[in-house]
Design a protein around this motif. Sequence first.
Motif, PDB file in Angstrom:
ATOM      1  N   LYS A   1       0.840  -1.189   0.000  1.00  0.00           N
ATOM      2  CA  LYS A   1       0.000   0.000   0.000  1.00  0.00           C
ATOM      3  C   LYS A   1       0.879   1.244   0.000  1.00  0.00           C
ATOM      4  O   LYS A   1       1.974   1.235   0.550  1.00  0.00           O
ATOM      5  CB  LYS A   1      -0.899   0.025   1.234  1.00  0.00           C
ATOM      6  CG  LYS A   1      -1.919  -1.078   1.268  1.00  0.00           C
ATOM      7  CD  LYS A   1      -2.745  -1.000   2.531  1.00  0.00           C
ATOM      8  CE  LYS A   1      -3.702  -2.167   2.619  1.00  0.00           C
ATOM      9  NZ  LYS A   1      -4.456  -2.168   3.875  1.00  0.00           N
ATOM     10  N   GLN A   2       0.355   2.315  -0.599  1.00  0.00           N
ATOM     11  CA  GLN A   2       1.090   3.572  -0.598  1.00  0.00           C
ATOM     12  C   GLN A   2       1.151   4.134   0.816  1.00  0.00           C
ATOM     13  O   GLN A   2       0.198   3.982   1.582  1.00  0.00           O
ATOM     14  CB  GLN A   2       0.417   4.582  -1.522  1.00  0.00           C
ATOM     15  CG  GLN A   2       0.675   4.316  -2.984  1.00  0.00           C
ATOM     16  CD  GLN A   2       0.361   5.529  -3.836  1.00  0.00           C
ATOM     17  OE1 GLN A   2       0.115   6.615  -3.342  1.00  0.00           O
ATOM     18  NE2 GLN A   2       0.360   5.325  -5.134  1.00  0.00           N
ATOM     19  N   PRO A   3       2.254   4.782   1.169  1.00  0.00           N
ATOM     20  CA  PRO A   3       2.369   5.389   2.494  1.00  0.00           C
ATOM     21  C   PRO A   3       1.301   6.457   2.687  1.00  0.00           C
ATOM     22  O   PRO A   3       1.105   7.309   1.828  1.00  0.00           O
ATOM     23  CB  PRO A   3       3.766   6.018   2.491  1.00  0.00           C
ATOM     24  CG  PRO A   3       4.502   5.331   1.404  1.00  0.00           C
ATOM     25  CD  PRO A   3       3.486   4.911   0.396  1.00  0.00           C
ATOM     26  N   GLN A   4       0.603   6.396   3.801  1.00  0.00           N
ATOM     27  CA  GLN A   4      -0.423   7.379   4.131  1.00  0.00           C
ATOM     28  C   GLN A   4       0.146   8.343   5.163  1.00  0.00           C
ATOM     29  O   GLN A   4       0.516   7.925   6.257  1.00  0.00           O
ATOM     30  CB  GLN A   4      -1.671   6.687   4.691  1.00  0.00           C
ATOM     31  CG  GLN A   4      -2.321   5.699   3.743  1.00  0.00           C
ATOM     32  CD  GLN A   4      -2.826   6.357   2.471  1.00  0.00           C
ATOM     33  OE1 GLN A   4      -3.288   7.488   2.489  1.00  0.00           O
ATOM     34  NE2 GLN A   4      -2.712   5.648   1.361  1.00  0.00           N
ATOM     35  N   GLY A   5       0.223   9.604   4.801  1.00  0.00           N
ATOM     36  CA  GLY A   5       0.758  10.600   5.730  1.00  0.00           C
ATOM     37  C   GLY A   5       2.227  10.380   6.041  1.00  0.00           C
ATOM     38  O   GLY A   5       2.685  10.710   7.120  1.00  0.00           O
ATOM     39  N   GLY A   6       2.963   9.806   5.114  1.00  0.00           N
ATOM     40  CA  GLY A   6       4.384   9.569   5.327  1.00  0.00           C
ATOM     41  C   GLY A   6       4.685   8.354   6.177  1.00  0.00           C
ATOM     42  O   GLY A   6       5.810   8.155   6.600  1.00  0.00           O
ATOM     43  N   LYS A   7       3.668   7.518   6.437  1.00  0.00           N
ATOM     44  CA  LYS A   7       3.892   6.331   7.258  1.00  0.00           C
ATOM     45  C   LYS A   7       3.581   5.088   6.434  1.00  0.00           C
ATOM     46  O   LYS A   7       2.565   5.016   5.762  1.00  0.00           O
ATOM     47  CB  LYS A   7       3.006   6.363   8.500  1.00  0.00           C
ATOM     48  CG  LYS A   7       3.323   7.515   9.425  1.00  0.00           C
ATOM     49  CD  LYS A   7       2.455   7.511  10.633  1.00  0.00           C
ATOM     50  CE  LYS A   7       2.788   8.709  11.520  1.00  0.00           C
ATOM     51  NZ  LYS A   7       1.931   8.776  12.689  1.00  0.00           N
ATOM     52  N   ALA A   8       4.471   4.124   6.506  1.00  0.00           N
ATOM     53  CA  ALA A   8       4.284   2.866   5.790  1.00  0.00           C
ATOM     54  C   ALA A   8       4.790   1.723   6.670  1.00  0.00           C
ATOM     55  O   ALA A   8       5.573   1.928   7.592  1.00  0.00           O
ATOM     56  CB  ALA A   8       5.045   2.875   4.464  1.00  0.00           C
ATOM     57  N   ASP A   9       4.335   0.520   6.363  1.00  0.00           N
ATOM     58  CA  ASP A   9       4.781  -0.664   7.089  1.00  0.00           C
ATOM     59  C   ASP A   9       6.107  -1.109   6.470  1.00  0.00           C
ATOM     60  O   ASP A   9       6.129  -1.837   5.483  1.00  0.00           O
ATOM     61  CB  ASP A   9       3.724  -1.767   6.989  1.00  0.00           C
ATOM     62  CG  ASP A   9       4.071  -2.976   7.824  1.00  0.00           C
ATOM     63  OD1 ASP A   9       5.036  -2.888   8.614  1.00  0.00           O
ATOM     64  OD2 ASP A   9       3.386  -4.006   7.687  1.00  0.00           O
ATOM     65  N   LEU A  10       7.216  -0.629   7.032  1.00  0.00           N
ATOM     66  CA  LEU A  10       8.526  -0.922   6.469  1.00  0.00           C
ATOM     67  C   LEU A  10       8.897  -2.398   6.611  1.00  0.00           C
ATOM     68  O   LEU A  10       9.680  -2.910   5.816  1.00  0.00           O
ATOM     69  CB  LEU A  10       9.594  -0.039   7.101  1.00  0.00           C
ATOM     70  CG  LEU A  10       9.529   1.438   6.697  1.00  0.00           C
ATOM     71  CD1 LEU A  10      10.648   2.218   7.364  1.00  0.00           C
ATOM     72  CD2 LEU A  10       9.609   1.598   5.193  1.00  0.00           C
ATOM     73  N   GLU A  11       8.344  -3.077   7.604  1.00  0.00           N
ATOM     74  CA  GLU A  11       8.618  -4.511   7.747  1.00  0.00           C
ATOM     75  C   GLU A  11       8.042  -5.272   6.557  1.00  0.00           C
ATOM     76  O   GLU A  11       8.691  -6.165   6.008  1.00  0.00           O
ATOM     77  CB  GLU A  11       8.032  -5.046   9.051  1.00  0.00           C
ATOM     78  CG  GLU A  11       8.757  -4.542  10.277  1.00  0.00           C
ATOM     79  CD  GLU A  11       8.134  -5.043  11.568  1.00  0.00           C
ATOM     80  OE1 GLU A  11       7.255  -5.918  11.512  1.00  0.00           O
ATOM     81  OE2 GLU A  11       8.548  -4.554  12.625  1.00  0.00           O
TER      82      GLU A  11
END
Length: 141
Positions: free
Chosen positions: A68-78
């Motif tokens: 998924k695209q990062p929402q608000g600059g947050k993404a699941d990096l794992e």
Amino acid sequence: MAYRLITQVVIVGTRVVGRAFAEAYKQASASSQYQRAQAKSGNGGVSGRASLSSGMTLEEACKILNVKQPQGGKADLEEVMERFKRLFDNNDPKKGGSFYLQSKILRARERIEAEVKPAIEKAAQEAETKEGWNPKIYKDR
């Protein structure tokens, strides 16, 4: 007579090379302006610079890694790292994979990390501000 022929060949050759150089310069200039315009219209200055350096949009990077695209600059990096490792290993040229695909997968991971990195740094800075400055002190014995 031979000197005229040689002179004509040199002049015509110079014209051809000069025109080709001018056309290549025009194309490079137009490409540079287009990339700058895309960077300005992107999602902020950081994402535009990241797009210019990797040559890949955030949407394309997310499609490659199927995240998924990062929402608000947050993404699941794992999840990004898990998908990156799996795809990167599956496309190993020694196992019959493609170096081109491996490089695309690597660029996709780097692009997503470049998008998320400012938000992570900002969160770390805010956390440090909340807890206060605690220097690590080491004592010699």
